[in-house]
Write a protein that holds these residues in place. Structure first.
Motif, PDB file in Angstrom:
ATOM      1  N   UNK A   1      43.187  34.526  29.492  1.00 19.74           N
ATOM      2  CA  UNK A   1      44.150  34.896  30.168  1.00 19.74           C
ATOM      3  C   UNK A   1      43.215  33.654  30.990  1.00 19.74           C
ATOM      4  N   UNK A   2      41.967  33.314  31.390  1.00 13.88           N
ATOM      5  CA  UNK A   2      41.848  32.068  32.794  1.00 13.88           C
ATOM      6  C   UNK A   2      42.276  30.425  31.585  1.00 13.88           C
ATOM      7  N   UNK A   3      41.747  30.929  30.841  1.00 12.58           N
ATOM      8  CA  UNK A   3      41.919  29.281  30.264  1.00 12.58           C
ATOM      9  C   UNK A   3      43.742  28.930  30.548  1.00 12.58           C
ATOM     10  N   UNK A   4      44.635  30.055  29.563  1.00 13.66           N
ATOM     11  CA  UNK A   4      45.838  29.964  30.129  1.00 13.66           C
ATOM     12  C   UNK A   4      46.203  29.832  30.876  1.00 13.66           C
ATOM     13  N   UNK A   5      46.357  30.490  32.383  1.00 18.25           N
ATOM     14  CA  UNK A   5      46.462  30.374  33.431  1.00 18.25           C
ATOM     15  C   UNK A   5      46.032  28.684  34.551  1.00 18.25           C
ATOM     16  N   UNK A   6      44.944  28.709  34.048  1.00 16.17           N
ATOM     17  CA  UNK A   6      43.930  27.266  34.044  1.00 16.17           C
ATOM     18  C   UNK A   6      45.415  26.013  33.746  1.00 16.17           C
TER      19      UNK A   6
END
Length: 105
Positions: free
Chosen positions: A75-80
């Motif tokens: 999720x962190x990579x996606x939103x980043x």
């Protein structure tokens, strides 16, 4: 941006199942912005994303994402990537414990 067509979905609503523990009739969407964005990032579908982008705007969603303290790596990579947020700006990245190797190795 991945969700740039959100303006074409002005009637999108956040799924009640994401906020199951709250009373939808008296829910304060502005006061609970951080919680709503966090739940959508973690468990939301397209409709939920369109709803928060229409409610809070792109910058409001980005600011809330930066304040989320606990996100898994996916999720962190996606939103980043989607919102062009530097990982160093995200609380979940700053607070993530250092990966440890096996004992004394």
């Amino acid at each position: 941006m991945f969700f740039e067509d959100y303006v074409y979905y002005p009637n999108a609503k956040v799924s009640p199942s994401l906020l199951w523990e709250y009373d939808y009739n008296s829910f304060d969407w502005k006061q609970m912005q951080q919680r709503v964005v966090e739940r959508v990032v973690q468990r939301g579908d397209y409709n939920d994303w369109y709803a928060i982008l229409n409610m809070y705007g792109v910058e409001g969603v980005k600011d809330s994402i930066k304040k989320i303290k606990n996100l898994d790596s996916f999720d962190a990579n996606f939103v980043s990537n989607v919102f062009k947020i530097n990982k160093e700006e995200m609380q979940c990245y700053k607070l993530k414990p250092f990966l440890q190797t096996h004992w004394n190795s």
